[in-house]
Write an enzyme that holds these catalytic residues in place. Structure first.
Site, mmCIF file in Angstrom:
data_model
loop_
_atom_site.group_PDB
_atom_site.id
_atom_site.type_symbol
_atom_site.label_atom_id
_atom_site.label_comp_id
_atom_site.label_asym_id
_atom_site.label_seq_id
_atom_site.Cartn_x
_atom_site.Cartn_y
_atom_site.Cartn_z
ATOM 1 N N GLY A 197 -2.801 -6.757 -1.880
ATOM 2 C CA GLY A 197 -1.596 -7.285 -2.507
ATOM 3 C C GLY A 197 -0.874 -6.227 -3.317
ATOM 4 O O GLY A 197 -1.442 -5.198 -3.688
ATOM 5 N N LYS A 229 -7.126 3.974 3.918
ATOM 6 C CA LYS A 229 -8.565 4.015 4.245
ATOM 7 C C LYS A 229 -8.830 4.494 5.663
ATOM 8 O O LYS A 229 -9.822 5.182 5.925
ATOM 9 C CB LYS A 229 -9.217 2.655 4.011
ATOM 10 C CG LYS A 229 -8.562 1.482 4.735
ATOM 11 C CD LYS A 229 -7.634 0.713 3.838
ATOM 12 C CE LYS A 229 -6.876 -0.356 4.567
ATOM 13 N NZ LYS A 229 -6.155 -1.274 3.720
ATOM 14 N N VAL A 263 -10.053 1.376 -1.083
ATOM 15 C CA VAL A 263 -11.242 0.521 -0.943
ATOM 16 C C VAL A 263 -11.179 -0.612 -1.967
ATOM 17 O O VAL A 263 -11.115 -0.373 -3.177
ATOM 18 C CB VAL A 263 -12.548 1.329 -1.154
ATOM 19 C CG1 VAL A 263 -13.759 0.423 -0.972
ATOM 20 C CG2 VAL A 263 -12.607 2.503 -0.193
ATOM 21 N N ILE A 316 -9.979 -3.209 -7.306
ATOM 22 C CA ILE A 316 -11.285 -2.965 -7.945
ATOM 23 C C ILE A 316 -11.508 -1.456 -8.075
ATOM 24 O O ILE A 316 -11.446 -0.744 -7.071
ATOM 25 C CB ILE A 316 -12.438 -3.559 -7.104
ATOM 26 C CG1 ILE A 316 -12.234 -5.054 -6.854
ATOM 27 C CG2 ILE A 316 -13.780 -3.303 -7.784
ATOM 28 C CD1 ILE A 316 -13.288 -5.672 -5.935
ATOM 29 N N LYS A 362 -13.532 1.184 4.978
ATOM 30 C CA LYS A 362 -13.847 1.186 3.543
ATOM 31 C C LYS A 362 -15.324 1.503 3.319
ATOM 32 O O LYS A 362 -15.690 2.258 2.408
ATOM 33 C CB LYS A 362 -13.471 -0.168 2.935
ATOM 34 C CG LYS A 362 -11.965 -0.431 2.987
ATOM 35 C CD LYS A 362 -11.623 -1.886 2.735
ATOM 36 C CE LYS A 362 -10.118 -2.128 2.828
ATOM 37 N NZ LYS A 362 -9.750 -3.549 2.854
HETATM 38 P P1 NAP Z 1 3.770 -1.683 4.697
HETATM 39 O O1 NAP Z 1 4.197 -2.807 3.851
HETATM 40 O O2 NAP Z 1 3.759 -1.828 6.163
HETATM 41 O O3 NAP Z 1 4.675 -0.418 4.311
HETATM 42 C C1 NAP Z 1 4.635 0.777 5.015
HETATM 43 C C2 NAP Z 1 5.802 1.640 4.565
HETATM 44 O O4 NAP Z 1 5.739 2.877 5.249
HETATM 45 C C3 NAP Z 1 7.165 1.022 4.849
HETATM 46 O O5 NAP Z 1 8.010 1.188 3.763
HETATM 47 C C4 NAP Z 1 7.676 1.823 6.041
HETATM 48 O O6 NAP Z 1 9.071 1.999 6.051
HETATM 49 C C5 NAP Z 1 7.024 3.159 5.770
HETATM 50 N N1 NAP Z 1 6.848 3.939 6.992
HETATM 51 C C6 NAP Z 1 6.170 3.619 8.100
HETATM 52 N N2 NAP Z 1 6.234 4.613 8.994
HETATM 53 C C7 NAP Z 1 6.982 5.572 8.436
HETATM 54 C C8 NAP Z 1 7.418 6.838 8.860
HETATM 55 N N3 NAP Z 1 7.087 7.317 10.047
HETATM 56 N N4 NAP Z 1 8.168 7.567 8.017
HETATM 57 C C9 NAP Z 1 8.501 7.092 6.791
HETATM 58 N N5 NAP Z 1 8.112 5.902 6.330
HETATM 59 C C10 NAP Z 1 7.358 5.139 7.154
HETATM 60 O O7 NAP Z 1 2.299 -1.180 4.300
HETATM 61 P P2 NAP Z 1 1.520 -1.464 2.950
HETATM 62 O O8 NAP Z 1 0.879 -2.790 3.050
HETATM 63 O O9 NAP Z 1 2.360 -1.154 1.801
HETATM 64 O O10 NAP Z 1 0.321 -0.407 3.089
HETATM 65 C C11 NAP Z 1 0.516 0.966 2.792
HETATM 66 C C12 NAP Z 1 -0.849 1.645 2.758
HETATM 67 O O11 NAP Z 1 -1.654 1.014 1.770
HETATM 68 C C13 NAP Z 1 -1.651 1.547 4.056
HETATM 69 O O12 NAP Z 1 -2.423 2.704 4.223
HETATM 70 C C14 NAP Z 1 -2.552 0.354 3.810
HETATM 71 O O13 NAP Z 1 -3.719 0.366 4.581
HETATM 72 C C15 NAP Z 1 -2.867 0.560 2.354
HETATM 73 N N6 NAP Z 1 -3.301 -0.636 1.644
HETATM 74 C C16 NAP Z 1 -2.533 -1.745 1.657
HETATM 75 C C17 NAP Z 1 -2.939 -2.855 0.930
HETATM 76 C C18 NAP Z 1 -2.095 -4.091 0.883
HETATM 77 O O14 NAP Z 1 -2.519 -5.056 0.208
HETATM 78 N N7 NAP Z 1 -0.940 -4.140 1.527
HETATM 79 C C19 NAP Z 1 -4.148 -2.825 0.233
HETATM 80 C C20 NAP Z 1 -4.914 -1.652 0.226
HETATM 81 C C21 NAP Z 1 -4.471 -0.555 0.934
HETATM 82 P P3 NAP Z 1 10.091 0.757 6.243
HETATM 83 O O15 NAP Z 1 9.846 -0.154 5.079
HETATM 84 O O16 NAP Z 1 11.445 1.382 6.174
HETATM 85 O O17 NAP Z 1 9.750 0.162 7.547
HETATM 86 N N1 HSE Z 2 -6.055 -6.021 5.371
HETATM 87 C C1 HSE Z 2 -6.738 -5.648 4.188
HETATM 88 C C2 HSE Z 2 -7.526 -6.840 3.664
HETATM 89 C C3 HSE Z 2 -5.735 -5.153 3.152
HETATM 90 O O1 HSE Z 2 -7.300 -7.957 4.121
HETATM 91 O O2 HSE Z 2 -8.397 -6.672 2.829
HETATM 92 C C4 HSE Z 2 -6.391 -4.477 1.978
HETATM 93 O O3 HSE Z 2 -7.027 -3.304 2.352
#
Ligand code: NAP
Ligand code: HSE
Length: 428
Positions: free
Chosen positions: A304, A107, A134, A138, A207
């Site tokens: 999640g 986002k 976003v 949902i 978002k």
């Molecule tokens: P995360 O758990 O921090 O995972 C990020 C991943 O990216 C890790 O595997 C990391 O590698 C890799 N990474 C970081 N920098 C890198 C680089 N320079 N080159 C290659 N790989 C790299 O993040 P996440 O929670 O999965 O979130 C990912 C995306 O989804 C973000 O844009 C976040 O805003 C979005 N999002 C997340 C959620 C949620 O619930 N978590 C919800 C909605 C949207 P390593 O594992 O080796 O460190």
């Molecule tokens: N940090 C965000 C939240 C993750 O708490 O909603 C999902 O975008």
């Protein structure tokens, strides 16, 4: 059956591992529903040796997401690295330039660079899909761009950061102060690596900027959002709001007014019994109002592994089926710069202030509000200490400008002992 659809997944953290799991465990279901086998050919992350709780066997590895994006055996580049600059942006640009469609959950990137990326993708005839960006699981992007495409959207609002909603509901349930609950959320792993993205309202603002672009046919305008986080919401406010029949939520609202597009993300009071008021924990809710449909309320998990991967894979399925839409629901070149408007629509306000406990103090407050054209709806005074009298006021509808004028005037008097709190009351 046609050729398999080949994914390159960059980022194997919470969301990336969830995507790998769905591709591995739901292969038959995905191919039955899309008519194509969906497979992962290559992945990328920083640490190749990390156990991610899913098998990566059979996948090629790239240290650099840009190299992954350029691979010939990748049809869709799935960006789950995160961050508005650096690797994620470079890799998405490389993917578009090498003829790949993109699915992302990012986002921040779309809120800040969405217009340029949409222009680049559409000029190259490629798609960017971002349902997971976003409100997690949902399907709100799909609802806005497809199901509600025939509506003139009048307002989009919602609770779109699960972490903030968790903190606020936990404070109310436990009676603990913000600082304590923040530490709990941190220990539970709920906070972003940079927690100000959550509690500062920035993540939710990203978002909102995306939803507003689709809803109003404008270029994403994160800078046009009046942004306020939850870090100044005190347990006193939560208790007082509850006492008066309200709950405090970090609420985003985007709406067209006579002056332009109003976008704000700020803590607001909502009636405790309303759908928004009843939202607990990490759950998100988005409310969309359109001229024909009237009102649609979408509720579900905002974050999640499972919910977010579900949204990512929904986008992959659409691309597998050949569904291709402009990034923000209409061609990027037709999106207008957002005509920024300050929030000037009157609303009731909740005011909390501490007064010196002496004759005439309350009268002074009432007179100051009256002079600013603000009418009091309800008022409570309780819990005197020796020198101070906490006072809660709910006003009739007033503009933010009038509230600010009154509070500034009160600050110049000797009756208010600390900076008053003013929170807008929204109804649903
Ligand atoms: P995360 O758990 O921090 O995972 C990020 C991943 O990216 C890790 O595997 C990391 O590698 C890799 N990474 C970081 N920098 C890198 C680089 N320079 N080159 C290659 N790989 C790299 O993040 P996440 O929670 O999965 O979130 C990912 C995306 O989804 C973000 O844009 C976040 O805003 C979005 N999002 C997340 C959620 C949620 O619930 N978590 C919800 C909605 C949207 P390593 O594992 O080796 O460190
Ligand atoms: N940090 C965000 C939240 C993750 O708490 O909603 C999902 O975008």
């Amino acid at each position: 059956m046609t050729e398999p659809l080949r994914l390159g997944v960059a980022g194997l953290g919470t969301v990336g591992a969830g995507v790998v799991r769905i591709v591995r465990t739901q292969a038959e279901l995905l191919s039955a529903r899309t008519g194509r086998r969906i497979e992962i050919t290559a992945v990328s992350a920083r640490d190749r040796s990390k156990d991610r709780g899913v098998s990566l066997s059979g996948y090629a590895w790239e240290d650099d997401p840009v190299a992954l994006a350029r691979r010939d055996d990748v049809d869709i580049f799935v960006e789950l690295v995160g961050g508005s600059e650096g690797a994620a942006k470079d890799a998405i640009e490389a993917a578009i330039d090498s003829g790949k469609d993109v699915v992302t959950a990012n986002k921040a990137l779309l809120a800040l660079h969405g217009q340029a990326l949409a222009e680049r993708a559409e000029a190259a005839g490629r798609a960017i899909r971002y349902e997971a960006a976003v409100a997690g699981g949902i399907p709100v992007i799909k609802a806005l761009t497809e199901g509600l495409a025939a509506n003139e959207i009048t307002r989009v609002m919602g609770v779109m950061n699960g972490t903030c909603n968790y903190i606020l509901t936990r404070m109310e349930q436990s009676g603990l102060p913000y600082e304590e609950v923040f530490k709990e959320a941190d220990a539970l792993g709920y906070l972003e690596a940079d927690p100000t993205l959550d509690v500062g309202g920035i993540d939710a603002g990203h978002k909102l900027a995306i939803l507003a672009a689709i809803a109003f046919g404008t270029q994403p305008d994160f800078g046009g959002i009046a942004l306020e986080g939850i870090d100044r919401v005190s347990i006193d406010d939560i208790r007082a709001a509850a006492d008066m029949g309200f709950r405090i939520k970090l609420l985003g609202v985007a709406q067209r007014t006579g002056r332009g597009l109003e976008q704000r993300m700020q803590p607001c009071l909502v009636p405790a019994g309303s759908p928004l008021g009843q939202l607990e924990g990490g759950t998100n809710m988005v409310v969309i109002e359109g001229d024909a449909v009237e009102q649609v309320v979408l509720r579900g998990p905002g974050a999640g592994m499972g919910p977010t991967a579900s949204a990512v894979m929904g986008d992959v399925c659409d691309l597998a089926r050949g569904i291709r839409l402009p990034v923000f629901g209409q061609p990027a070149g037709s999106l207008q710069p957002a005509p920024r408007a300050q929030s000037d629509l009157p609303a009731p306000y909740y005011l909390r202030m501490k007064l010196v406990d002496k004759p005439g103090a309350l009268a002074r407050v009432a007179a100051t509000l009256g002079d600013a054209g603000i009418s009091i709806d309800r008022m409570r005074q309780y819990g005197h200490s020796e020198a101070e009298a906490p006072v809660l006021i709910v006003t009739h509808k007033a503009t933010r400008a009038a509230i600010d004028t009154a509070l500034e005037t009160l600050g110049d008097t000797d009756v208010v002992t600390s900076a008053p709190v003013a929170l807008r009351i929204e109804s649903l």
